[in-house]
Design an enzyme around this catalytic site. Structure first.
Site, PDB file in Angstrom:
ATOM      1  N   SER A  52     -18.633  15.308  21.561  1.00 17.96           N
ATOM      2  CA  SER A  52     -18.609  16.644  21.926  1.00 17.96           C
ATOM      3  C   SER A  52     -20.033  16.794  21.392  1.00 17.96           C
ATOM      4  O   SER A  52     -20.284  16.482  20.761  1.00 17.96           O
ATOM      5  CB  SER A  52     -17.928  17.356  21.761  1.00 17.96           C
ATOM      6  OG  SER A  52     -16.669  17.061  21.399  1.00 17.96           O
TER       7      SER A  52
HETATM    8  N1  SAH Z   1     -13.932  13.931  20.180  1.00 16.99           N
HETATM    9  C1  SAH Z   1     -14.339  13.584  20.467  1.00 16.99           C
HETATM   10  C2  SAH Z   1     -14.520  14.085  22.641  1.00 16.99           C
HETATM   11  C3  SAH Z   1     -14.198  13.235  22.683  1.00 16.99           C
HETATM   12  S1  SAH Z   1     -14.239  13.316  25.414  1.00 16.99           S
HETATM   13  C4  SAH Z   1     -15.531  12.902  20.265  1.00 16.99           C
HETATM   14  O1  SAH Z   1     -17.148  14.088  19.462  1.00 16.99           O
HETATM   15  O2  SAH Z   1     -16.424  11.687  21.054  1.00 16.99           O
HETATM   16  C5  SAH Z   1     -12.084  13.902  25.274  1.00 16.99           C
HETATM   17  C6  SAH Z   1     -11.259  12.789  24.665  1.00 16.99           C
HETATM   18  O3  SAH Z   1      -9.815  13.145  25.331  1.00 16.99           O
HETATM   19  C7  SAH Z   1     -11.857  11.357  26.000  1.00 16.99           C
HETATM   20  O4  SAH Z   1     -11.810  10.202  25.152  1.00 16.99           O
HETATM   21  C8  SAH Z   1     -10.428  11.386  26.985  1.00 16.99           C
HETATM   22  O5  SAH Z   1      -9.657  10.146  27.198  1.00 16.99           O
HETATM   23  C9  SAH Z   1      -9.264  11.758  25.750  1.00 16.99           C
HETATM   24  N2  SAH Z   1      -8.210  11.719  25.839  1.00 16.99           N
HETATM   25  C10 SAH Z   1      -7.776  13.148  27.602  1.00 16.99           C
HETATM   26  N3  SAH Z   1      -6.756  13.150  27.855  1.00 16.99           N
HETATM   27  C11 SAH Z   1      -5.876  12.392  26.512  1.00 16.99           C
HETATM   28  C12 SAH Z   1      -4.295  12.960  26.217  1.00 16.99           C
HETATM   29  N4  SAH Z   1      -3.566  12.938  27.208  1.00 16.99           N
HETATM   30  N5  SAH Z   1      -4.577  11.807  25.053  1.00 16.99           N
HETATM   31  C13 SAH Z   1      -5.019  11.467  24.360  1.00 16.99           C
HETATM   32  N6  SAH Z   1      -6.538  11.848  24.446  1.00 16.99           N
HETATM   33  C14 SAH Z   1      -6.993  12.254  25.824  1.00 16.99           C
END
Ligand code: SAH
Length: 217
Positions: A62
């Protein structure tokens, strides 16, 4: 100061504090955490720009401002136990690890969790547990949580997460459509009543799973 440290200072000053994030603990966490180590090597020189970056498996780390803003809105204290849904690169997880007592983070994509876990260990964040699991059902083992942060966009808040929120707790989640959501804050009173408040527009990758968007098989 190293080049990355200079870039990091500039990021916090010009992209985060200048845009209204005031919480000193949050700003200090962002000054401290080496964000360039949470992206692939060829993207390191872009790590301190105010944008999301690809981290593989179609997911993104993000934008720094959003990480700071969400961390501020969540009002995380040093005594708090925090559940995060969507570990991704682990950058937001690391920010929470600086702010909280313990952080539990769930990621549905095994490759991302497998990269984030040694990264956490290497950087010395020993108050974090990461697991591969569908975060829309929460993590009942360590519940209830004082704070819950969802870092993927949901059609609506998954009920199990509200159930796993402690009395007096706060949950923050992007709710809305697939590519545009509103940041929504849920607060649970000591008596267990839930209040909902909508905030600013955000654009997160989708929260996929049992109580999220359905995956195509
Ligand atoms: N905070 C992270 C954002 C990653 S994007 C960063 O800054 O790196 C959102 C993430 O949520 C992705 O890696 C995706 O795979 C995960 N995601 C989506 N659905 C999910 C679920 N049901 N349970 C766990 N993770 C999930």
């Amino acid at each position: 100061m190293s080049d990355f440290a200079v870039q990091r200072e500039r990021m916090v000053r010009d992209m985060i504090a200048a845009r209204g994030v005031r919480d000193e603990r949050v700003l200090a966490a962002l000054r401290k955490i080496p964000r360039h180590l949470f992206v692939k090597e060829h993207l390191r020189n872009q790590a301190y720009g105010d944008h999301a970056l690809p981290i593989g498996s179609g997911q993104t780390i993000s934008q720094p401002y959003i990480v700071a803003r969400m961390s501020e809105l969540l009002e995380v204290g040093p005594e708090h136990s925090v559940l995060e849904i969507g570990t991704g690169s682990g950058y937001q997880t690391a920010v929470l690890a600086v702010l909280a007592r313990r952080v539990y983070s769930l990621e549905r994509v095994p490759e991302l969790a497998q990269a984030a876990i040694p990264r956490m260990r290497h950087l010395g964040f020993d108050n974090v547990k990461v697991q591969v699991f569908d975060g829309t059902v929460g993590w009942s083992e360590w519940a209830p949580y004082d704070r819950i942060l969802v870092t993927a966009g949901a059609p609506k808040v998954p009920e199990p997460l509200l159930d796993q929120l402690a009395p007096g707790g706060t949950l923050l989640i992007p709710e809305g459509q697939l590519n545009l959501q509103k940041l929504v804050i849920y607060r649970k009173s000591q008596r267990g009543e839930i209040r909902r408040k909508e905030g600013e527009d955000v654009a997160f990758v989708p929260l996929l799973g049992r109580h999220g968007w359905k995956t195509q098989k």
